[in-house]
Write a protein that holds these residues in place. Structure first.
Motif, mmCIF file in Angstrom:
data_model
loop_
_atom_site.group_PDB
_atom_site.id
_atom_site.type_symbol
_atom_site.label_atom_id
_atom_site.label_comp_id
_atom_site.label_asym_id
_atom_site.label_seq_id
_atom_site.Cartn_x
_atom_site.Cartn_y
_atom_site.Cartn_z
ATOM 1 N N VAL A 104 0.836 -1.204 0.000
ATOM 2 C CA VAL A 104 0.000 0.000 0.000
ATOM 3 C C VAL A 104 0.873 1.257 0.000
ATOM 4 O O VAL A 104 0.597 2.226 -0.721
ATOM 5 N N LEU A 105 1.923 1.250 0.795
ATOM 6 C CA LEU A 105 2.833 2.399 0.827
ATOM 7 C C LEU A 105 3.492 2.627 -0.532
ATOM 8 O O LEU A 105 3.661 3.773 -0.966
ATOM 9 N N VAL A 106 3.865 1.551 -1.224
ATOM 10 C CA VAL A 106 4.457 1.692 -2.562
ATOM 11 C C VAL A 106 3.472 2.377 -3.502
ATOM 12 O O VAL A 106 3.844 3.275 -4.274
ATOM 13 N N SER A 107 2.195 1.985 -3.434
ATOM 14 C CA SER A 107 1.208 2.587 -4.334
ATOM 15 C C SER A 107 1.007 4.071 -4.040
ATOM 16 O O SER A 107 0.889 4.886 -4.963
ATOM 17 N N LEU A 108 0.950 4.425 -2.756
ATOM 18 C CA LEU A 108 0.745 5.827 -2.396
ATOM 19 C C LEU A 108 1.950 6.680 -2.785
ATOM 20 O O LEU A 108 1.802 7.820 -3.263
ATOM 21 N N LEU A 109 3.140 6.156 -2.583
ATOM 22 C CA LEU A 109 4.347 6.892 -2.963
ATOM 23 C C LEU A 109 4.439 7.035 -4.482
ATOM 24 O O LEU A 109 4.914 8.057 -4.985
ATOM 25 N N THR A 110 3.979 6.020 -5.201
ATOM 26 C CA THR A 110 3.950 6.113 -6.668
ATOM 27 C C THR A 110 2.992 7.212 -7.115
ATOM 28 O O THR A 110 3.315 8.026 -7.991
ATOM 29 N N ALA A 111 1.804 7.247 -6.510
ATOM 30 C CA ALA A 111 0.840 8.295 -6.852
ATOM 31 C C ALA A 111 1.398 9.676 -6.533
ATOM 32 O O ALA A 111 1.216 10.627 -7.303
ATOM 33 N N LEU A 112 2.062 9.796 -5.394
ATOM 34 C CA LEU A 112 2.672 11.074 -5.015
ATOM 35 C C LEU A 112 3.719 11.506 -6.036
ATOM 36 O O LEU A 112 3.780 12.684 -6.427
ATOM 37 N N THR A 113 4.518 10.563 -6.489
ATOM 38 C CA THR A 113 5.560 10.877 -7.463
ATOM 39 C C THR A 113 4.967 11.298 -8.805
ATOM 40 O O THR A 113 5.420 12.267 -9.427
ATOM 41 N N VAL A 114 3.938 10.590 -9.254
ATOM 42 C CA VAL A 114 3.300 10.947 -10.523
ATOM 43 C C VAL A 114 2.671 12.331 -10.433
ATOM 44 O O VAL A 114 2.791 13.155 -11.355
ATOM 45 N N ALA A 115 1.987 12.610 -9.314
ATOM 46 C CA ALA A 115 1.332 13.908 -9.154
ATOM 47 C C ALA A 115 2.335 15.050 -9.049
ATOM 48 O O ALA A 115 2.072 16.165 -9.499
ATOM 49 N N TRP A 160 -1.131 1.663 -8.586
ATOM 50 C CA TRP A 160 -2.407 1.342 -7.944
ATOM 51 C C TRP A 160 -2.691 -0.159 -8.004
ATOM 52 O O TRP A 160 -3.355 -0.705 -7.124
ATOM 53 N N PHE A 161 -2.168 -0.821 -9.014
ATOM 54 C CA PHE A 161 -2.240 -2.286 -9.087
ATOM 55 C C PHE A 161 -1.521 -2.903 -7.884
ATOM 56 O O PHE A 161 -2.025 -3.830 -7.245
ATOM 57 N N VAL A 162 -0.357 -2.369 -7.549
ATOM 58 C CA VAL A 162 0.413 -2.866 -6.398
ATOM 59 C C VAL A 162 -0.363 -2.632 -5.103
ATOM 60 O O VAL A 162 -0.445 -3.503 -4.230
ATOM 61 N N GLY A 163 -0.966 -1.450 -4.968
ATOM 62 C CA GLY A 163 -1.730 -1.146 -3.759
ATOM 63 C C GLY A 163 -2.930 -2.056 -3.584
ATOM 64 O O GLY A 163 -3.261 -2.466 -2.465
ATOM 65 N N GLY A 164 -3.591 -2.398 -4.683
ATOM 66 C CA GLY A 164 -4.718 -3.320 -4.596
ATOM 67 C C GLY A 164 -4.300 -4.662 -4.029
ATOM 68 O O GLY A 164 -5.040 -5.267 -3.236
ATOM 69 N N ALA A 165 -3.122 -5.143 -4.401
ATOM 70 C CA ALA A 165 -2.622 -6.408 -3.862
ATOM 71 C C ALA A 165 -2.411 -6.315 -2.358
ATOM 72 O O ALA A 165 -2.692 -7.259 -1.614
ATOM 73 N N GLY A 166 -1.914 -5.178 -1.899
ATOM 74 C CA GLY A 166 -1.733 -4.998 -0.460
ATOM 75 C C GLY A 166 -3.050 -5.012 0.290
ATOM 76 O O GLY A 166 -3.181 -5.649 1.345
#
Length: 463
Positions: free
Chosen positions: A339-350, A363-369
């Motif tokens: 979940v942390l990986v997905s949120l950090l990815t979103a932060l980086t993209v934004a 977000w695919f990674v976060g769904g797995a978490g």
């Protein structure tokens, strides 16, 4: 005593219809959720309600809190059949109002009614799992709930986007209402098997607790209307909303939840924190893809689709591996990391304007978490409860889930609107940064979990 999982499966004669009915209900919720998130940017534009964007998601979650508390108390007393009928009726009425809404105010009113019914029916589903299925099948049942997101994830966002593009968003909710009625019809035969507990196990009506649940809903909604207020009124609304939410939720959750006491309290807290971080962010994922990357509603829904698919796959794997090979600590540690990986990815993209597909992968990674964390918290909630109080425990879990989500939405709404909305340069980055910090707090709840009891067999109805 409960029949072992080696002898029966979810689709054995005794459990088949119950499984199909409950999975159908979850599938309806999945479609509604994914469709709503996909088309909400279009709805907010059509009804001139950008400042109320987060409130459209928060309203049903907040209304669900009293629905959950009332349903939990009622099912502990009456067994759940009448609760399910009343809940389904309210959900249907609310969806009809949303479908026909000519203004954002009417739309929000419908979402409140819809949310009250949905919150109550969530509790009924958990109680059905506890009272119909043996403990050995609880893991597969919750994995089945996650699998129910697969088809809606594959087609829901695309259908919602296409229907909105070709006709308008009103027709999306018309379809959701029709599907909901059919799904509930499948559940009706199962409801006849759920009887009231023995008289000695029935709790009294908890009037004070029900009253606090309405207070919690009001306080949470106050947090979510704060972005639409002036500067000083906004500060006052946030302070009153935070204090009111804390005070009202304390009687609704197990003692020690806010200090992560070992056992059920830490499980409930973990669920709330994870829900806040993930769902507080997810509402803005399609928004970012549409506002900053120019994607259509149907294309922006791809992020939700892949997350739902990875969630279902992760839950299936969780159910297959079992508790011997996948302990609670390992499950929560791995899930939170993803979940942390997905949120950090979103932060980086934004922040840096990376290609849109990077956010979809994240977000695919976060769904797995989430697919690892959710079934295990559901299992542990039933594990820490017993017959006669599984309604309370189930309502506490769903309250934490809904309250966490809506508090996350309140925080993201304040950050988003307060920094310029869709046209602001830092609005989207602040949304994902704030939710990342909340996800970090969930680690403390895992460390306080304590010993986890093994499955305790319960009597299972034979007819």
């Amino acid at each position: 005593m409960g029949t072992t999982a080696s002898r029966v499966s979810l689709f054995s004669g005794r459990y088949a219809l119950a499984t199909v009915g409950m999975v159908a209900i979850v599938a309806v919720a999945a479609f509604q959720n994914l469709a709503m998130t996909t088309i909400m940017p279009e709805i907010s534009r059509d009804l001139d309600g950008e400042t109320l964007y987060a409130l459209a998601f928060a309203a049903p979650l907040a209304a669900g809190v009293p629905g959950m508390v009332l349903a939990g108390n009622w099912t502990d007393r009456a067994g759940g059949r009448i609760v399910a009928w009343v809940s389904a009726a309210l959900f249907a009425v609310g969806t009809a109002v949303v479908m026909l809404a000519p203004t954002m105010e009417v739309f929000l009113a419908g979402r409140l009614v819809e949310g009250f019914g949905a919150g109550a029916i969530d509790v009924v589903l958990y109680v059905l799992v506890a009272r119909i299925f043996p403990p050995e099948l609880h893991g597969p049942v919750f994995a089945g709930f996650a699998a129910a997101w697969v088809v809606p994830a594959l087609v829901g966002p695309a259908i919602a986007g296409v229907v909105t593009d070709v006709w308008n968003w009103h027709w999306v909710f018309a379809g959701a209402l029709a599907i909901a009625l059919g799904a509930f019809a499948l559940l009706v035969p199962t409801l006849g098997r759920v009887h009231a507990p023995a008289l000695a196990l029935r709790p009294a009506w908890q009037g004070a607790r029900i009253g606090w649940s309405f207070g919690a809903a009001i306080a949470i909604l106050l947090l979510n209307v704060a972005p639409d207020l002036g500067a000083w009124a906004r500060v006052a609304a946030v302070v009153v909303g935070l204090v009111g939410t804390w005070a009202a939720l304390r009687p609704l959750l197990p003692t020690g939840t806010f200090r992560a006491a070992p056992g059920l309290p830490s499980v409930i807290l973990l669920r709330g924190l994870v829900a806040a971080s993930f769902f507080g962010s997810e509402a803005y994922v399609p928004y970012l893809l549409q506002a900053k990357h120019g994607l259509s509603p149907s294309a922006a829904g791809l992020a939700l689709t892949v997350a739902a698919l990875s969630w279902a796959a992760s839950s299936w794997l969780h159910g297959r591996l079992g508790e011997d090979r996948l302990t609670a600590t390992r499950t929560f540690g791995a899930g939170l990391a993803l979940v942390l990986v997905s949120l950090l990815t979103a932060l980086t993209v934004a922040t840096f304007g990376l290609p849109w597909w990077v956010l979809v992968v994240g977000w695919f990674v976060g769904g797995a978490g989430m697919g690892a964390i959710y079934p295990r918290t559901s299992m542990l909630t039933l594990r820490f409860s017993g017959e006669g109080d599984d309604g309370f425990a189930s309502s506490a879990l769903t309250i934490a889930d809904a309250s966490g989500s809506v508090i996350g939405l309140a925080v993201t709404g304040l950050l988003f609107i307060g920094t310029g909305g869709a046209t602001g340069s830092v609005s989207f980055p602040l949304v994902f940064a704030g939710m990342t910090l909340i996800a970090v707090l969930a680690i403390a709840a895992v460390r306080r979990l304590g010993p986890v009891p093994g499955p305790v067999p319960r009597p299972v109805p034979t007819a």
